[in-house]
Design a protein around this motif. Sequence first.
Motif, PDB file in Angstrom:
ATOM      1  N   SER A  91       1.061 -73.335 -22.556  1.00 16.15           N
ATOM      2  CA  SER A  91       1.266 -73.740 -21.171  1.00 16.15           C
ATOM      3  C   SER A  91       2.172 -74.942 -21.033  1.00 16.15           C
ATOM      4  N   VAL A  92       2.609 -75.542 -22.153  1.00 14.04           N
ATOM      5  CA  VAL A  92       3.546 -76.647 -22.076  1.00 14.04           C
ATOM      6  C   VAL A  92       4.941 -76.097 -22.322  1.00 14.04           C
ATOM      7  N   SER A  93       5.811 -76.266 -21.344  1.00 13.83           N
ATOM      8  CA  SER A  93       7.152 -75.689 -21.454  1.00 13.83           C
ATOM      9  C   SER A  93       7.949 -76.401 -22.536  1.00 13.83           C
ATOM     10  N   PRO A  94       8.565 -75.647 -23.453  1.00 17.82           N
ATOM     11  CA  PRO A  94       9.426 -76.277 -24.459  1.00 17.82           C
ATOM     12  C   PRO A  94      10.727 -76.791 -23.846  1.00 17.82           C
ATOM     13  N   VAL A  95      11.002 -76.366 -22.632  1.00 21.13           N
ATOM     14  CA  VAL A  95      12.229 -76.794 -21.939  1.00 21.13           C
ATOM     15  C   VAL A  95      11.881 -77.934 -20.977  1.00 21.13           C
ATOM     16  N   PHE A  96      12.607 -79.053 -21.099  1.00 24.38           N
ATOM     17  CA  PHE A  96      12.393 -80.164 -20.178  1.00 24.38           C
ATOM     18  C   PHE A  96      13.152 -79.870 -18.892  1.00 24.38           C
ATOM     19  N   VAL A 130      10.752 -74.923 -10.594  1.00 26.74           N
ATOM     20  CA  VAL A 130       9.531 -74.194 -10.944  1.00 26.74           C
ATOM     21  C   VAL A 130       9.884 -72.924 -11.715  1.00 26.74           C
ATOM     22  N   GLY A 131      10.929 -72.219 -11.283  1.00 25.35           N
ATOM     23  CA  GLY A 131      11.347 -71.013 -11.987  1.00 25.35           C
ATOM     24  C   GLY A 131      11.748 -71.301 -13.421  1.00 25.35           C
ATOM     25  N   ARG A 132      12.513 -72.411 -13.633  1.00 24.93           N
ATOM     26  CA  ARG A 132      12.921 -72.747 -14.996  1.00 24.93           C
ATOM     27  C   ARG A 132      11.718 -73.158 -15.843  1.00 24.93           C
ATOM     28  N   GLN A 133      10.742 -73.837 -15.218  1.00 20.68           N
ATOM     29  CA  GLN A 133       9.552 -74.235 -15.960  1.00 20.68           C
ATOM     30  C   GLN A 133       8.745 -72.999 -16.397  1.00 20.68           C
ATOM     31  N   ILE A 134       8.581 -72.026 -15.489  1.00 14.54           N
ATOM     32  CA  ILE A 134       7.829 -70.802 -15.833  1.00 14.54           C
ATOM     33  C   ILE A 134       8.538 -70.038 -16.935  1.00 14.54           C
ATOM     34  N   ALA A 135       9.865 -69.982 -16.836  1.00 15.87           N
ATOM     35  CA  ALA A 135      10.629 -69.275 -17.867  1.00 15.87           C
ATOM     36  C   ALA A 135      10.421 -69.931 -19.223  1.00 15.87           C
ATOM     37  N   GLY A 136      10.380 -71.273 -19.255  1.00 19.61           N
ATOM     38  CA  GLY A 136      10.160 -71.965 -20.524  1.00 19.61           C
ATOM     39  C   GLY A 136       8.773 -71.708 -21.075  1.00 19.61           C
ATOM     40  N   THR A 165      10.396 -66.020 -21.124  1.00 19.90           N
ATOM     41  CA  THR A 165      11.073 -64.875 -20.523  1.00 19.90           C
ATOM     42  C   THR A 165      11.356 -65.193 -19.071  1.00 19.90           C
ATOM     43  N   GLU A 166      12.332 -64.506 -18.512  1.00 19.56           N
ATOM     44  CA  GLU A 166      12.677 -64.763 -17.115  1.00 19.56           C
ATOM     45  C   GLU A 166      11.577 -64.199 -16.221  1.00 19.56           C
ATOM     46  N   PRO A 167      10.955 -65.013 -15.369  1.00 19.58           N
ATOM     47  CA  PRO A 167       9.835 -64.525 -14.547  1.00 19.58           C
ATOM     48  C   PRO A 167      10.313 -63.684 -13.378  1.00 19.58           C
ATOM     49  N   ASP A 168       9.405 -62.887 -12.855  1.00 16.46           N
ATOM     50  CA  ASP A 168       9.686 -62.100 -11.659  1.00 16.46           C
ATOM     51  C   ASP A 168       9.830 -63.052 -10.468  1.00 16.46           C
ATOM     52  N   PRO A 169      10.861 -62.860  -9.604  1.00 16.29           N
ATOM     53  CA  PRO A 169      11.044 -63.770  -8.458  1.00 16.29           C
ATOM     54  C   PRO A 169       9.810 -63.847  -7.567  1.00 16.29           C
ATOM     55  N   ALA A 170       9.115 -62.727  -7.388  1.00 16.94           N
ATOM     56  CA  ALA A 170       7.918 -62.766  -6.547  1.00 16.94           C
ATOM     57  C   ALA A 170       6.841 -63.635  -7.186  1.00 16.94           C
ATOM     58  N   GLN A 171       6.755 -63.560  -8.512  1.00 15.05           N
ATOM     59  CA  GLN A 171       5.787 -64.391  -9.215  1.00 15.05           C
ATOM     60  C   GLN A 171       6.131 -65.872  -9.051  1.00 15.05           C
ATOM     61  N   VAL A 172       7.428 -66.194  -9.132  1.00 14.05           N
ATOM     62  CA  VAL A 172       7.872 -67.577  -8.928  1.00 14.05           C
ATOM     63  C   VAL A 172       7.509 -68.030  -7.523  1.00 14.05           C
ATOM     64  N   VAL A 194       1.686 -75.667 -11.984  1.00 14.59           N
ATOM     65  CA  VAL A 194       2.597 -74.567 -12.317  1.00 14.59           C
ATOM     66  C   VAL A 194       2.226 -74.010 -13.683  1.00 14.59           C
ATOM     67  N   GLU A 195       1.986 -74.908 -14.646  1.00 10.87           N
ATOM     68  CA  GLU A 195       1.598 -74.451 -15.991  1.00 10.87           C
ATOM     69  C   GLU A 195       0.313 -73.619 -15.945  1.00 10.87           C
ATOM     70  N   GLU A 196      -0.696 -74.150 -15.253  1.00 14.10           N
ATOM     71  CA  GLU A 196      -1.980 -73.458 -15.222  1.00 14.10           C
ATOM     72  C   GLU A 196      -1.852 -72.086 -14.548  1.00 14.10           C
ATOM     73  N   LEU A 197      -1.133 -72.027 -13.453  1.00 13.47           N
ATOM     74  CA  LEU A 197      -0.980 -70.770 -12.735  1.00 13.47           C
ATOM     75  C   LEU A 197      -0.133 -69.784 -13.525  1.00 13.47           C
ATOM     76  N   ALA A 198       0.893 -70.309 -14.218  1.00 15.96           N
ATOM     77  CA  ALA A 198       1.745 -69.412 -15.005  1.00 15.96           C
ATOM     78  C   ALA A 198       0.944 -68.745 -16.117  1.00 15.96           C
ATOM     79  N   VAL A 199       0.114 -69.506 -16.805  1.00 12.70           N
ATOM     80  CA  VAL A 199      -0.694 -68.938 -17.883  1.00 12.70           C
ATOM     81  C   VAL A 199      -1.710 -67.966 -17.311  1.00 12.70           C
ATOM     82  N   ALA A 200      -2.341 -68.360 -16.190  1.00 19.34           N
ATOM     83  CA  ALA A 200      -3.346 -67.476 -15.589  1.00 19.34           C
ATOM     84  C   ALA A 200      -2.717 -66.156 -15.167  1.00 19.34           C
ATOM     85  N   THR A 201      -1.531 -66.226 -14.605  1.00 24.06           N
ATOM     86  CA  THR A 201      -0.837 -65.000 -14.180  1.00 24.06           C
ATOM     87  C   THR A 201      -0.479 -64.138 -15.385  1.00 24.06           C
TER      88      THR A 201
END
Length: 1016
Positions: free
Chosen positions: A9-14, A228-234, A238-245, A259-266
């Motif tokens: 859940s921690v993005s490798p991309v800053f 937020v989109g770049r954070q989810i991708a990191g 993978t590139e996230p679905d726009p609706a998911q973003v 964002v991290e918690e929701l991305a992992v949960a999703t």
Amino acid sequence: MLAPVESRSVSPVFVGRAAELETLHDALAHASGGEPQALVIGGEAGVGKTRLVEEFAGAAAREGAVVVLGGCVEIGADGLPFAPFSTALRALRRDLPEELAAAAAGQEEELARLLPELGEAPPSRGADRSDEEGMARLFELTARLLERVAADRTVVVALEDLHWADASTRHLLSYLFRTLRTGRLVVLATYRSDDIHRRHPLRPLLAELDRLRTVRRIELGRFNRAEVGRQIAGILATEPDPAQVDEIFERSDGNAFFVEELAVATHEDSCSGLTDSLRDLLLVRVERLPESAQRVARIVAEGGSTVEYRLLAAVARLAEDDLIEALRAAVNANILIAAPGGDGYRFRHSLVREAVGDDLLPGERSRLNRRYAEALEADPTLVPADERVMRLASYWYHAHDPAKALPAVLDASVTARRRHAHSEQLRLLERAMELWDSAPEDVRATLRPVDYTEVYPPCGCDPATTPLRYLDLMAEAAVAGRLCGERERALKITKRALHLLEEEGDPLRAAWFWVQRSRLVQAQARGDGWKELATAQQLVRGLPPSEVHAEVLAAAANWSMLHDPGPDAMTAAERAVEYARMVGAEDIEFNARLTLGGLMVDAGQIEAGLAEMYEVRDEAVARGLTAVVGRSHVNLPSALEGIGRSEEAVALLREGLRLTQNMGLRDSEAWIWANLAESLFSLGRWEEAAEAAVNAQRTGQSAKPRGGGSNWLAHLALARGEVAEAAHHLAAARASYGTHDPMPQNNLPMAYVTIGTAAAEGRVLDARAEADRALSAGFPPGTQRYAWPLLLAAALAESDARAPAPPAAQEGRAAFLKRLFEAVRKLTTGAPLWLAYDKWTRAELDRAESRATPDTWSDVVTAFEALERPHDLAQVRHRLAEALLAIGGDDERARATELLRLARATATHLGARPLADATAHLAQRARLSLTAAPPPTDPADSLGLTTRERDVLRLVSAGRTNRQIAEELFISPKTASVHVSNILGKLGVSGRGEAAAMAHRLGLFSAETVTSGTRS
């Protein structure tokens, strides 16, 4: 053993934060150039403050900087005193052991209050009397330590979670931000902005930092949708679905942690099961853990910011394999992480810890705290030594067990006191007072004052065998409140204590509390504190010698020395010394002896008084009595300056600066700078004096030494003719001194400047009114060093304002001059300087009534030639030259010329424009050349006119009468008449009009020369 864990859940991309990171890198660049940098980073919980600091720290380390981190520790609701600084210094010691040892050399014992590894911190000596600067000293030494370590390398000190900081940490951080001057140092702190409610204790510090131009504030906002989109991708790689973003952005509102918690949960297909509450989202992840892991998470949540593995094992009471499996599950789920150093565990994010902690039942919380406390009591090695006492006190208090909590809290208060963490000491003592009645009587009976207080019972009982009393706690709390600046709370405590003592009949203890109230009343600008001291004196009158009796007498003597010196003050000081020796109170004795020595000097026992003060100073330095060292290097040079021994004072003051700077005595240092400004001003080293005065303003922690700096800047400005600047500094001095606690040493020098500025602006009546107020107040014995300059300023104002006035005004002036003369006649002249001022003031009074003669002024010049006061000497030389020119003989003119040359040279060197202008004007009126070059040939020489006849003819051409000519040229009217007759004969004319016409026709004088003569 759990190091290889997954952190999906921690993005490798800053993501984002480009502007903020640029600010941090800019600060690093400035620091690398030797300019210390201070930054504060704020933002709501989960917005990414820690990630930003980590990113910056990594970049700084790659550039060669030494980076150390420290975090404010929360244990329940209690912060550990100085915890982030202790952690950061410990890391510095690990990374730069030799450099830190060298930087701390000579001050290891004091710095051990923050970093116990340096040695054993000494017990403070009598916190109620001599440790006023203890905390400031520690702060100053810490600042200098960091500057020295960062002298040759860039050091970054990052302090996190300032919203949990204890008061002492906040005070130290504020001190560093205000005083760091050198070193390649970056100090940055982070805080959670959404926690800073209106009454949060961090809010005043943030307001203060906003006023400091040297502190940069960074406020982290939430991410926008693209970020937020770049954070989810990191996170998902993978590139996230726009609706998911869109959904995650809407639900998280751009908060990076959510964002991290929701991305992992999703990603785990659990989004459909999420509740609308983000807090519940955090708990959902915990509740998916096995029961043993959930139990461990709840234990860690109540244990503090970080819980050591061995302590966790003792509290969890699980088999080691079961505990490891539970921890592995929590770590793999990214709920817990290994703490820095690998010795314990903490929640990955404080928001999760708070959610788990809030979900505990009340009984569950107290039970967990009890188990923590029992485990720690059974094995104190489970936690670091410097945290043990404070954590045990917190655990027992939150376990709601008064019998165990009271002694633990008292132990913690002692630790806080030894670290100079007086704010935490006060809070713990108030907690002990809260627990007092709930604790069993048999528990209270085992407590002893010697173990928990420095303010021992003044009744003469043995503190090792006498039971601790509630009043002992109140006494200790009153001192802690005064030392940490919580004076209002301390005043309330003393009021309650005195109310309790009304029925106990304990005069010594009551007298002690009245002394505390006196100090607090003065500090709170509620009065001068004498009423309280007088009450204390009344209470101890007739009682046998005791430490409290000696302290009351010493406090009264010191108060009288500053406010109303005289025989009573000396008697009190002598008795204080005697009583302190009887009871072995060394600090009281030394301070009383300093007071006594100063009073002896003021009373005319100059050499005996100075010998006493020198002896105290030498003994204090030899024994390392910090507070006495500071005071002796303030009072002794002040006494020397007061009697005119300025060079001797400067040497002592320079040594005092070295000692107080090494000891971290910042307020004593400020007083020394102010006194140095005075002595350098007297010696004519005005540029150095101005620098010293500014240093007094910058260094002082309290207002009065800053007022001393402003006072001497006002004196300098007045002597230089910068009247508006003098008035500005005078106003600053008045504001610093305040009106609640008037002292002659402050008020009389300010009155001197007030008289001088009024006279310089031609407001003679205003100058007279100010002097009249001082005369009405009178000059008690011991105030002569300040009274003489004031009387002289008043006499100068009258002497320089000799223009004719209406009869009524003349009568008022005559009455005032008579009052002034009476004050001069009564004031003591026991030192050469005072005698010189006496002669000068009397001469000015004679001049004011046109009675001064060259003999009068010769006597004054002789008196000042033996002193170290070039500006004063130049002024009286100017006056003597003026008196000699009034006689007008050739010998007198020659002597006057030499005197004016000397006076002008001094005035030019000092930049004393009023004196330089007066000297030039007098020479011009007397037609004297103050240069070595011969005067130009005058066309009147062809008519056989002498130089004096030429001057007379110029004034005749201007229409002057013989009397006016005499006054202008400092000759008698009869001599002027003789000169006019000789001129008429040499020009072959019959009258003054024909002589003027001939002079005009021959072009002997230009129109400008004649006109300027008319304005003279």
